[in-house]
Design a protein around this motif. Structure first.
Motif, mmCIF file in Angstrom:
data_model
loop_
_atom_site.group_PDB
_atom_site.id
_atom_site.type_symbol
_atom_site.label_atom_id
_atom_site.label_comp_id
_atom_site.label_asym_id
_atom_site.label_seq_id
_atom_site.Cartn_x
_atom_site.Cartn_y
_atom_site.Cartn_z
ATOM 1 N N VAL A 70 0.840 -1.212 0.000
ATOM 2 C CA VAL A 70 0.000 0.000 0.000
ATOM 3 C C VAL A 70 0.869 1.254 0.000
ATOM 4 O O VAL A 70 0.488 2.274 -0.579
ATOM 5 C CB VAL A 70 -1.038 0.028 1.150
ATOM 6 N N ALA A 73 1.771 1.702 -3.582
ATOM 7 C CA ALA A 73 0.601 2.137 -4.354
ATOM 8 C C ALA A 73 0.273 3.602 -4.073
ATOM 9 O O ALA A 73 -0.070 4.361 -4.981
ATOM 10 C CB ALA A 73 -0.607 1.254 -4.022
ATOM 11 N N ARG A 77 0.337 6.561 -6.811
ATOM 12 C CA ARG A 77 -0.838 7.397 -7.005
ATOM 13 C C ARG A 77 -0.513 8.873 -6.775
ATOM 14 O O ARG A 77 -0.853 9.737 -7.576
ATOM 15 C CB ARG A 77 -1.911 6.917 -6.031
ATOM 16 N N LEU A 200 -17.625 -4.939 1.143
ATOM 17 C CA LEU A 200 -16.712 -4.003 1.798
ATOM 18 C C LEU A 200 -16.708 -2.714 0.988
ATOM 19 O O LEU A 200 -16.173 -2.667 -0.125
ATOM 20 C CB LEU A 200 -15.294 -4.583 1.861
ATOM 21 N N ASP A 201 -17.308 -1.688 1.554
ATOM 22 C CA ASP A 201 -17.389 -0.409 0.848
ATOM 23 C C ASP A 201 -15.990 0.158 0.610
ATOM 24 O O ASP A 201 -15.136 0.100 1.499
ATOM 25 C CB ASP A 201 -18.215 0.554 1.710
ATOM 26 N N GLN A 202 -15.784 0.714 -0.568
ATOM 27 C CA GLN A 202 -14.500 1.344 -0.885
ATOM 28 C C GLN A 202 -14.125 2.408 0.151
ATOM 29 O O GLN A 202 -12.950 2.667 0.412
ATOM 30 C CB GLN A 202 -14.574 1.972 -2.286
ATOM 31 N N ILE A 205 -11.576 1.419 2.669
ATOM 32 C CA ILE A 205 -10.178 1.509 2.249
ATOM 33 C C ILE A 205 -9.719 2.969 2.306
ATOM 34 O O ILE A 205 -8.645 3.289 2.833
ATOM 35 C CB ILE A 205 -10.010 0.951 0.813
ATOM 36 N N ARG A 209 -6.759 4.685 4.501
ATOM 37 C CA ARG A 209 -5.695 5.510 3.902
ATOM 38 C C ARG A 209 -5.596 6.846 4.623
ATOM 39 O O ARG A 209 -4.506 7.291 4.994
ATOM 40 C CB ARG A 209 -5.992 5.794 2.427
ATOM 41 N N ARG A 241 -13.611 -8.939 8.456
ATOM 42 C CA ARG A 241 -13.457 -8.376 7.103
ATOM 43 C C ARG A 241 -12.824 -6.983 7.166
ATOM 44 O O ARG A 241 -11.937 -6.642 6.379
ATOM 45 C CB ARG A 241 -14.823 -8.315 6.402
ATOM 46 N N ALA A 245 -8.976 -5.699 6.017
ATOM 47 C CA ALA A 245 -8.780 -4.591 5.075
ATOM 48 C C ALA A 245 -7.894 -3.502 5.669
ATOM 49 O O ALA A 245 -7.177 -2.817 4.953
ATOM 50 C CB ALA A 245 -10.132 -4.015 4.667
ATOM 51 N N PRO A 248 -3.173 -3.795 6.528
ATOM 52 C CA PRO A 248 -2.044 -3.239 5.773
ATOM 53 C C PRO A 248 -1.770 -1.766 6.087
ATOM 54 O O PRO A 248 -0.653 -1.294 5.900
ATOM 55 C CB PRO A 248 -2.483 -3.400 4.307
ATOM 56 N N PHE A 249 -2.787 -1.078 6.590
ATOM 57 C CA PHE A 249 -2.615 0.344 6.902
ATOM 58 C C PHE A 249 -2.209 0.567 8.360
ATOM 59 O O PHE A 249 -2.191 1.693 8.840
ATOM 60 C CB PHE A 249 -3.913 1.102 6.585
ATOM 61 N N LEU B 23 -6.636 -2.206 -2.900
ATOM 62 C CA LEU B 23 -5.570 -1.624 -2.106
ATOM 63 C C LEU B 23 -4.689 -0.716 -2.958
ATOM 64 O O LEU B 23 -4.075 0.208 -2.463
ATOM 65 C CB LEU B 23 -4.733 -2.722 -1.454
ATOM 66 N N ALA B 24 -4.646 -1.017 -4.221
ATOM 67 C CA ALA B 24 -3.839 -0.183 -5.097
ATOM 68 C C ALA B 24 -4.494 1.171 -5.326
ATOM 69 O O ALA B 24 -3.874 2.085 -5.835
ATOM 70 C CB ALA B 24 -3.632 -0.887 -6.436
ATOM 71 N N GLN B 644 -13.437 -0.834 -9.145
ATOM 72 C CA GLN B 644 -14.209 -0.501 -7.943
ATOM 73 C C GLN B 644 -15.659 -0.955 -8.072
ATOM 74 O O GLN B 644 -16.213 -1.582 -7.166
ATOM 75 C CB GLN B 644 -14.139 1.013 -7.670
ATOM 76 N N ARG B 647 -15.959 -4.880 -8.214
ATOM 77 C CA ARG B 647 -15.923 -5.529 -6.902
ATOM 78 C C ARG B 647 -17.222 -5.294 -6.137
ATOM 79 O O ARG B 647 -17.769 -6.199 -5.508
ATOM 80 C CB ARG B 647 -14.730 -5.024 -6.084
ATOM 81 N N GLU B 651 -19.599 -8.361 -4.898
ATOM 82 C CA GLU B 651 -19.867 -8.651 -3.491
ATOM 83 C C GLU B 651 -21.362 -8.625 -3.200
ATOM 84 O O GLU B 651 -21.856 -9.395 -2.375
ATOM 85 C CB GLU B 651 -19.095 -7.662 -2.607
#
Lengths: 704, 704
Positions: A70, A73, A77, A200-202, A205, A209, A241, A245, A248-249, B23-24, B644, B647, B651
């Motif tokens: 991450v 990434a 970005r 899992l709602d974006q 993530i 972040r 879940r 997610a 990693p953060f 994650l990216a 996005q 997925r 789901e």
């Protein structure tokens, strides 16, 4: 430009803005979703420098480590967005020197960097390295690099090392399972329990972040007024879940636990913390959590406060309750126990109760118990003196609880940058163990989150700054509010120095303005019942004495204020002598705390030469003037800010201008009904009668 | 691939997708906010054609007309996004012919085009003209042009004229002032009453754009279960701000009115519609609305239904109540009166009550009263026969009420494209006055909105299609569901023909799949209590008989179904003879309505040769198989859809695969507990016991 004129001028401005811009629906509208992570390309020289050479991004560290992945990434970005170039990502750092490229490299196993998230950034001749001893340090370093570049710092001058001051930097969400957020002003909960674990709602993530970018590493996902069913197995699957997610953060998940869960969902007939069956139930429950979430953070508990169950229901102490849970969690995690307690039966000054209940238990709590203490002794008021528990429990882990959501500072409607408030308490000398910051640094800070489903996350664009500032202060409580404001504004709005100065100036005056027009000179808890919005100092008929504003202001024909000296509730005695002595005398106390500790005659002369009544009215007026000044400052930024956010903030300031007057006028009208005094020379009469203010109601107020 | 295998396969897929993509954090993530108005640039030849020449956008019509201004702005935005070029916007149409440019011109006062929103698009040799007789026709034409281009149609082949079939194309929001949406599954209300009128959320503009793009021209902003205070002056100021923002988009604002408002907020001691003081109060209230909002649409009323107040409380009829309000509104607007009534005292078949109360009043309603009738006689079930009121009130304005939000079709969790359901009822021959579409076309259609604060507006990406389809059908009820699906999918997801085919195929099978696994063969109202989610055919202990699923299915040891023939409730007699005769015989009735009208023995042989029990179980299995097939179709689209949204839909389909089995298994287990029959040959046993299904609870279900 005052009052009506200002409002008209703003109205005309909005009409033209709406006509020209909103309807034109710009294709690249800024809606605030990107927070401070917009990575807007710089302009001019900075842009040229960043885009001069191709950018190579490389690491020799394990790319399949999720945290390094991450970090890579995010760098890709961010660098692509900032530079406008495609980043060339390499699986290893080139050994031969590359000419005419900008090389960004990560080393995440550097032995000389401390752990716990520390990192070091170094740059020279178009080479920037991010060094850390652990992947999470690399991630924090990546965000720090992107922050510097976003602020417009040149690549070649980046040299910066940092390590978090506190191990636990945490958000507490007062989010209910049905999506309602208690004291939430930004829409519904961001947690979609209904669709988890499958969906899992974006946002989950993007939320991680954002948190990682400011160093937050713990999240309590549900309200401290907890529902027991959120401890059931089907919820543990949902937590798994989320935790997967977030891992990693670098974010650990915590859950608020209802103390009576053994009875509520466990089939037991008691929740007595000394009962073996109860202890076994919690142990099994904790094991169930750890099987699903090996790095589960632990439980947060609100016990024996405002009707919540707790160990006292069974004749046990807070220590008995906390230690029982601590044993269940073991060395796998932490139990966080809130010190925000006041009893429905206790008739002593509410400001004294937490200290009275907890300080005698100092030394009795298990090592993995943390006591979470609000910044002040009442409840997140616009200004409170620091909580006397800080420094008074040397043998207990204490952490600071701050409120990011603005329950008492105008919801998401008013602009109030809270870093100065937190800085004020963090810098306070406890007289026993250094500053409050020094007391809590070995443990951590928790902030009650202000996030929700709104497009801009926090209900208003400027409230994003409070989330940001909380994380930054938890990382480094020595950062100044102004420094944080500047960082945030340049990433969030604009790098233009003049515009940035103006935004920072607005932010820096904003919280003090709210204090002035809501609760000047140490007043507190004057808001309306239930929703906690708007002025209602007249409320005096609620069932419990300490629910009433009149309990706090104690205004009568002679004077106003709560006598907490030895002649009154003696709450002062909970502070160290040196402080108590200074505050005991109305002549030497910081006037900002005057009416918190003293009942003062309306005609008493203050050191300024004014009477209290004159000073009070002047303070309300200062608050109103400050808001008008903020609105003027913002209005001049129309060229510097994108139209969508410019209009949104302008319209919020219109509300705040109107409501600052409401607070001032309703408060003064009420004090006049008590003291019979005319408004001091030159001051404006309240616009409406006291009855008109008292008759206002707005059942649609959010967050109840 | 069935059952567990499918789920595992999906789970593996998600894990890899999550790992690689979410994650990216792709920079250009599609979050669904853009709806079908993404204006994604075409590729290949279409792109080349669109970008070949500079684009000139011009009009001779008044550019300061707000509707023409938004049409021009939308064209500029859309054309720039589609072509990648900067559009050259001119204040007048060039008189000399321009070579080597694409000229898009608007003429909004063309005398030969009809009014009411009609438009004509013509193109030849790189010149496209949008012609209309009114600005709103130009706006609709602009959206139609952008739709065609978004679908990939070449510029030169655009030749299309259209006019709306119905004058009123309306959304009803069941949104409460506190932000909760009754039966809302997409977050909080999009209406921010708390901050209005000062703060106008950009969503309110984007919402109006989306509505205008599909021809919607009326919006009821609050719940039919209305709070009286929403008629107060401070709310009228909020409506004014909204109405001003929506007017350029051709959208009129309507408000749900509580019938007892004269007592609730007016200080009267009655709300009797024949009382002169009550009449005067409503007249004054309507005048107050029209002073602020000159084009205010009018009031929507739910009266004497489910506990709401109404004229029957004072011994008056629906006509007395509606006509009183109609007089107050006068020729300035409309009163919309809901026919969804069932009494707490009436013991007759609930399916009969609306017809029984309203049909005798035919001809008694004022000209500006519309009676709003749900598609079927119960309540938005996955399938109902058409409502017998259609065609039965030739002297009354009837409009159709459809439910876009999926209260009974899986909330925002299940994919169910509703256009086939609405097409089914619109195409139904009433036997008295043509099709249902022909009955309501002189009046209009209302849809209960599915919008909320979620980033994607509707809680799931595919639910956007239901909003879209509702508008398109209200504009033109002759459009086929499949045509609408194709339009929507190509604008929303992809123009790739193969992918588009697959998406359309998923959509077209989706609603029938829901009917099959929830309420096959004419069953209805089998959902759980309160939240209305999940199967609960066993519920039989609620206070009112018609609240219970057992009231509707009437299953016993011998058979299942509600006898609505002359031997039962005789609801069939409300239909025209020709239809009633066909449906009276289990052998000739459409099997999709069999158990709606008949109690059928479990072992009765159907025309297919199966017993009812065999057919029922087969139907459940068909539903499950269809959902599995949808998931498989979607899984093959990973290359065609942005990660996005890919997925998110994957789901959701995982949830639906699981829950289709839940519906099937719980229903079959319950029928078995009644009929004692084994599952037919080859069919799968329910996975759990009936007790396990009965014990499920999920207090976090949204929308209650």
């Amino acid at each position: 430009m005052r009052g009506k004129r200002l409002v008209n001028w703003l109205a005309a401005l909005f009409a033209s803005v709406l006509g020209c811009i909103a309807l034109a629906a710009p294709a690249k509208a800024e809606d605030g979703y990107g927070l401070w992570l917009r990575y807007a390309p710089p302009e001019g020289e900075a842009k040229a420098e960043l885009s001069r050479h191709p950018i190579v991004l490389a690491t020799n560290s394990q790319q399949d480590n999720p945290t390094i992945a991450v970090a890579m990434a995010e760098l890709e970005r961010g660098l692509e967005s900032l530079s406008g170039l495609d980043v060339d990502r390499r699986a290893s750092v080139p050994t031969s020197s590359l000419s005419d490229v900008t090389l960004i490299s990560l080393q995440c196993d550097h032995p000389q960097i401390a752990g716990g998230g520390a990192f070091s950034l170094n740059s020279s001749s178009s080479k920037v390295s991010i060094l850390a001893s652990e992947p999470i340090g690399c991630l924090y370093g990546a965000f720090a690099l992107l922050r510097s570049l976003s602020e417009g710092e040149p690549l070649d001058s980046i040299a910066y090392s940092s390590a978090p001051a506190m191990p636990l930097r945490m958000l507490n969400h007062w989010d209910n399972p049905d999506g309602h957020v208690e004291r939430g002003y930004a829409g519904r909960s961001i947690f979609d329990w209904w669709h988890l674990p499958e969906r899992l709602d974006q946002r989950m993530i993007d939320y991680a972040r954002a948190n990682a970018s400011i160093g937050i590493n713990g999240v309590v996902v549900n309200n401290v007024n907890a529902r027991a069913f959120m401890l059931e197995q089907r919820y543990i699957a949902k937590y798994k879940r989320l935790a997967d997610a977030w891992r990693p953060f670098g974010i650990r998940l915590y859950v608020s636990a209802r103390f009576s869960a053994p009875q509520d969902i466990g089939g037991l007939n008691t929740s007595d913390p000394l009962d073996p069956a109860v202890r076994a139930w919690w142990k099994a429950k904790a094991d169930e959590f750890y099987r699903a979430v090996p790095d589960f953070g632990g439980f947060l508990v609100k016990a024996n406060s405002e009707g919540q169950p707790g160990p006292q229901d069974f004749g046990r102490t807070h220590a008995d309750g906390a230690n029982m849970l601590a044993e269940a969690v073991g060395n796998r995690g932490t139990v966080i126990w809130r010190a925000f307690v006041y009893s429905e039966e206790d008739e002593t000054d509410r400001a004294k109760q937490a200290y009275a209940e907890f300080v005698p238990l100092d030394g009795q709590f298990a090592d993995n118990v943390i006591i979470q203490v609000k910044n002040g002794p009442i409840d997140f008021q616009p200004r409170e003196p620091y909580h006397p528990m800080f420094g008074a429990m040397p043998n207990t882990n204490l952490m600071l609880e701050a409120q990011i959501t603005k329950e008492y500072l105008g919801f998401a409607s008013h602009l109030a940058f809270l870093a100065p408030m937190w800085e004020e308490v963090l810098d306070e000398q406890t007289g026993r163990a250094g500053t409050v910051a020094e007391v809590v640094s070995p443990v951590g800070m928790a902030g009650v989150a202000n996030t929700g489903s709104d497009r801009n996350w926090t209900g208003s664009h400027f409230d994003q700054a409070n989330w940001y500032a909380f994380g930054r202060l938890a990382w480094d409580p020595d950062l100044s509010s102004e420094h944080i404001a500047r960082e945030w504004a340049s990433q969030t709005f604009t790098r233009d120095p003049q515009a940035n100065d103006a935004i920072v100036a607005m932010m820096m005056r904003s919280r003090e303005a709210v204090v002035s027009y809501m609760t000047p000179l140490g007043l507190a808890h004057l808001m309306d019942t239930g929703h906690h919005y708007g002025p209602a100092p007249w409320v005096c008929d609620l069932a419990r004495p300490e629910w009433n504003p009149c309990y706090y202001h104690r205004a009568d024909a002679e004077g106003i204020g709560f006598d907490r000296t030895v002649h009154g509730s003696d709450a002062l005695s909970q502070y160290p002598d040196e402080i108590a002595e200074r505050w005991d005398d109305p002549a030497t106390i910081d006037p900002r705390f005057l009416l918190w500790f003293h009942h003062v005659a309306w005609d008493a002369k203050l050191s300024s030469g004014e009477t209290l009544w004159e000073a009070l009215v002047a303070e309300y007026d200062r608050g109103v003037e400050e808001v008008d000044a903020m609105a003027r400052q913002w209005a001049e930024l129309s060229d510097a800010i994108d139209p969508q956010r410019f209009r949104a903030v302008s319209e919020s300031l219109e509300i705040q201008c109107k409501e600052a007057r409401w607070w001032r006028d309703a408060s003064i009208a009420y004090w006049q009904s008590i003291n019979g005094l005319p408004v001091p020379n030159g001051a404006r009469q309240p616009a409406e009668t006291i009855e008109a203010y008292q008759s206002r109601s707005f059942p649609e107020a959010p967050g109840q």
